[in-house]
Motif scaffolding. Structure first.
Motif, PDB file in Angstrom:
ATOM      1  N   SER A 193      57.409  16.555  -1.441  1.00 22.83           N
ATOM      2  CA  SER A 193      56.242  15.998  -0.753  1.00 22.83           C
ATOM      3  C   SER A 193      56.120  14.495  -0.920  1.00 22.83           C
ATOM      4  O   SER A 193      55.592  13.813  -0.037  1.00 22.83           O
TER       5      SER A 193
ATOM      6  N   HIS B 278      65.252  19.615 -15.537  1.00 25.00           N
ATOM      7  CA  HIS B 278      65.322  21.062 -15.704  1.00 25.00           C
ATOM      8  C   HIS B 278      66.499  21.672 -14.931  1.00 25.00           C
ATOM      9  O   HIS B 278      66.984  22.737 -15.289  1.00 25.00           O
TER      10      HIS B 278
ATOM     11  N   VAL C  82      59.974  22.139  -4.076  1.00 27.14           N
ATOM     12  CA  VAL C  82      58.692  22.436  -3.441  1.00 27.14           C
ATOM     13  C   VAL C  82      57.613  22.775  -4.463  1.00 27.14           C
ATOM     14  O   VAL C  82      56.445  22.967  -4.087  1.00 27.14           O
ATOM     15  N   ARG C  83      57.995  22.841  -5.760  1.00 32.62           N
ATOM     16  CA  ARG C  83      57.001  23.152  -6.793  1.00 32.62           C
ATOM     17  C   ARG C  83      56.378  21.871  -7.332  1.00 32.62           C
ATOM     18  O   ARG C  83      57.107  20.911  -7.646  1.00 32.62           O
ATOM     19  N   PRO C  84      55.060  21.847  -7.482  1.00 31.04           N
ATOM     20  CA  PRO C  84      54.420  20.671  -8.087  1.00 31.04           C
ATOM     21  C   PRO C  84      54.925  20.465  -9.513  1.00 31.04           C
ATOM     22  O   PRO C  84      55.153  21.413 -10.259  1.00 31.04           O
ATOM     23  N   SER C  85      55.145  19.221  -9.887  1.00 34.14           N
ATOM     24  CA  SER C  85      55.621  18.904 -11.227  1.00 34.14           C
ATOM     25  C   SER C  85      55.104  17.535 -11.614  1.00 34.14           C
ATOM     26  O   SER C  85      54.523  16.800 -10.807  1.00 34.14           O
TER      27      SER C  85
ATOM     28  N   ALA D 101      54.760  17.936  -5.730  1.00 34.49           N
ATOM     29  CA  ALA D 101      56.087  18.472  -5.468  1.00 34.49           C
ATOM     30  C   ALA D 101      57.030  17.343  -5.060  1.00 34.49           C
ATOM     31  O   ALA D 101      56.665  16.499  -4.238  1.00 34.49           O
TER      32      ALA D 101
ATOM     33  N   THR E 217      65.910  23.691  -3.710  1.00 28.67           N
ATOM     34  CA  THR E 217      64.734  23.660  -2.856  1.00 28.67           C
ATOM     35  C   THR E 217      63.546  24.341  -3.523  1.00 28.67           C
ATOM     36  O   THR E 217      62.404  23.882  -3.408  1.00 28.67           O
ATOM     37  N   ARG E 218      63.808  25.428  -4.242  1.00 28.04           N
ATOM     38  CA  ARG E 218      62.711  26.072  -4.973  1.00 28.04           C
ATOM     39  C   ARG E 218      62.116  25.116  -5.995  1.00 28.04           C
ATOM     40  O   ARG E 218      60.899  25.104  -6.213  1.00 28.04           O
ATOM     41  N   TRP E 219      62.969  24.310  -6.636  1.00 23.95           N
ATOM     42  CA  TRP E 219      62.457  23.299  -7.575  1.00 23.95           C
ATOM     43  C   TRP E 219      61.695  22.216  -6.826  1.00 23.95           C
ATOM     44  O   TRP E 219      60.613  21.789  -7.256  1.00 23.95           O
TER      45      TRP E 219
ATOM     46  N   GLY F 243      51.142  16.524 -10.731  1.00 22.13           N
ATOM     47  CA  GLY F 243      51.268  17.816 -10.074  1.00 22.13           C
ATOM     48  C   GLY F 243      51.685  17.734  -8.626  1.00 22.13           C
ATOM     49  O   GLY F 243      51.156  18.450  -7.771  1.00 22.13           O
TER      50      GLY F 243
END
Length: 409
Positions: A294, A367, A282-285, A291, A278-280, A289
């Motif tokens: 989203s 990752h 919710v991060r934009p990537s 998440a 979940t931490r991964w 950019g």
């Protein structure tokens, strides 16, 4: 706020609900989880923190200062450690379980272990029994090797199961008549013997895919002398039996709670995986950019299904713990049914947890599969935990089907 309302990136067990000692154990285990995986052992500070948190004394009889606690409490506490480190949770639960096993020793043998402290760490090589115990007068001479003895590097004592023999030159005729008398159905009798860890050799053999930090190495004994007071028939532990100084938590059959001991680490590991994923998510990537959670419907579906399956597994395991803690060991029929239900539920719970983490691993991006990543370690740990024979669905399904068939005939 209830557990199910917590965002999945948060710890499933509220840190405010943990005792200070358990909280310190969780923090210590989490800070050294990667090192445990690489070093194939737990850091001594982690072992000490688990001991101070009360795992070794969890089932120790109160006469020796132990807690005689419940399986439900052990599930909660070990799963909390598992959210930090699967290997630490595995060893913590087994140190607790082996204290329950040692309650089958005669009073004098228990005194050898716990006279000075209930916080004695006990490792075990019980199933399958692989060594030999040769009767010699008022004791036994122990020979053999036992594999997968988890946490033995930090243990004070080791419980080892061996087949009884009477070939010793010092065995008397009375000794020979006694050997094998506890064996059901004419099978060779098996005896569990408590041995100081200093009296055995530890062979570096644990190179598993997962839960590498458990240090589940092979133990070897070469003619170790064990007095009678430090031994008991394995059949009594397997069947469950009351005895002097044994509380209800000691008298239940071994298989009634066996799956829970191993499943607790698996539940914590799946929660860890869900939080890391979940931490991964919710991060934009990516170049835009954005998440994954989203914009990616597959990621949202993975979150929904994996979180629900993890929660379903928790409910199954808590129900199993309730059966162990609630069944009357004197009611043979109810106990047999509870054993079958618990074998079914713990195996299915692990199946759900493996599926949940497998889905997260597949959708976690490149990752998530890096060699030092949390998610790949959780994936390896959980698959290794689920491979344990006690948690295999096939034998559990067979046992459950037999009980159902007998009930409807």
């Amino acid at each position: 706020m209830t557990v199910t309302e917590l965002p999945p990136a948060w710890p499933t067990v509220s840190r405010g609900s943990l005792s200070d000692a358990l909280e310190r154990a969780v923090v210590a285990a989490g800070s050294r989880a990667s090192a445990a995986d690489l070093d194939r052992r737990l850091d001594p500070e982690v072992v000490d923190a688990l001991t101070r948190a009360g795992f070794s004394r969890h089932f120790v009889p109160r006469r020796w200062g132990g807690d005689e606690e419940t399986f439900g409490e052990l599930l909660t506490r070990a799963a909390a450690v598992g959210e930090a480190c699967a290997s630490a949770a595995w060893c913590a639960a087994l140190y607790a379980a082996h204290g329950r096993f040692a309650a089958y020793l005669p009073y004098e043998g228990q005194r050898d272990l716990w006279a000075t402290s209930p916080d004695v760490r006990i490792a075990a090589g019980i199933m399958p029994p692989t060594g030999t115990a040769v009767r010699l007068g008022a004791g036994w001479r122990l020979h053999g090797e036992w594999s997968c003895v988890s946490g033995v590097g930090s243990a004070d004592w080791v419980l080892l199961a061996a087949v009884e023999h009477d070939e010793g030159p010092a065995a008397t005729a009375a000794d020979r008549r006694r050997v094998g008398q506890d064996a059901p159905g004419g099978r060779p009798a098996v005896r569990v013997l408590a041995v100081p860890a200093a009296d055995v050799r530890v062979l570096d053999s644990w190179h598993a895919t997962g839960v590498r930090g458990t240090g589940s190495h092979t133990v070897a004994a070469s003619g170790v002398l064990v007095p009678d007071r430090r031994s008991f028939p394995l059949a009594k532990l397997l069947a469950g039996a009351p005895g002097e100084g044994r509380a209800r938590c000691h008298a239940v059959p071994a298989m009634l709670g066996a799956g829970l001991i191993f499943a607790a680490a698996g539940l914590g590991t799946a929660r860890h995986a869900l939080a890391a994923w979940t931490r991964w998510a919710v991060r934009p990537s990516g170049p835009e950019g954005v998440a994954p959670l989203s914009a990616d419907g597959a990621a949202r579906a993975a979150l929904a299904r994996s979180s629900a399956e993890t929660e379903a597994a928790r409910l199954l395991l808590e129900a199993s713990a309730g059966r162990v803690d609630g069944v009357d060991p004197a009611d043979a029929r109810a106990t047999a049914q509870a054993v079958a239900l618990n074998r079914r539920d713990t195996a299915v719970a692990l199946d759900l947890l493996v599926g949940a983490v497998e889905r997260l691993f597949r959708t976690g991006g490149v990752h998530a599969r890096e060699g030092d990543g949390e998610l790949q370690r959780c994936w390896r740990d959980l698959h290794t935990i689920a491979a344990h024979g006690v948690l295999r669905l096939g034998p559990a399904a067979d046992a459950y089907a037999d009980v159902v068939a007998a009930a409807v005939r």
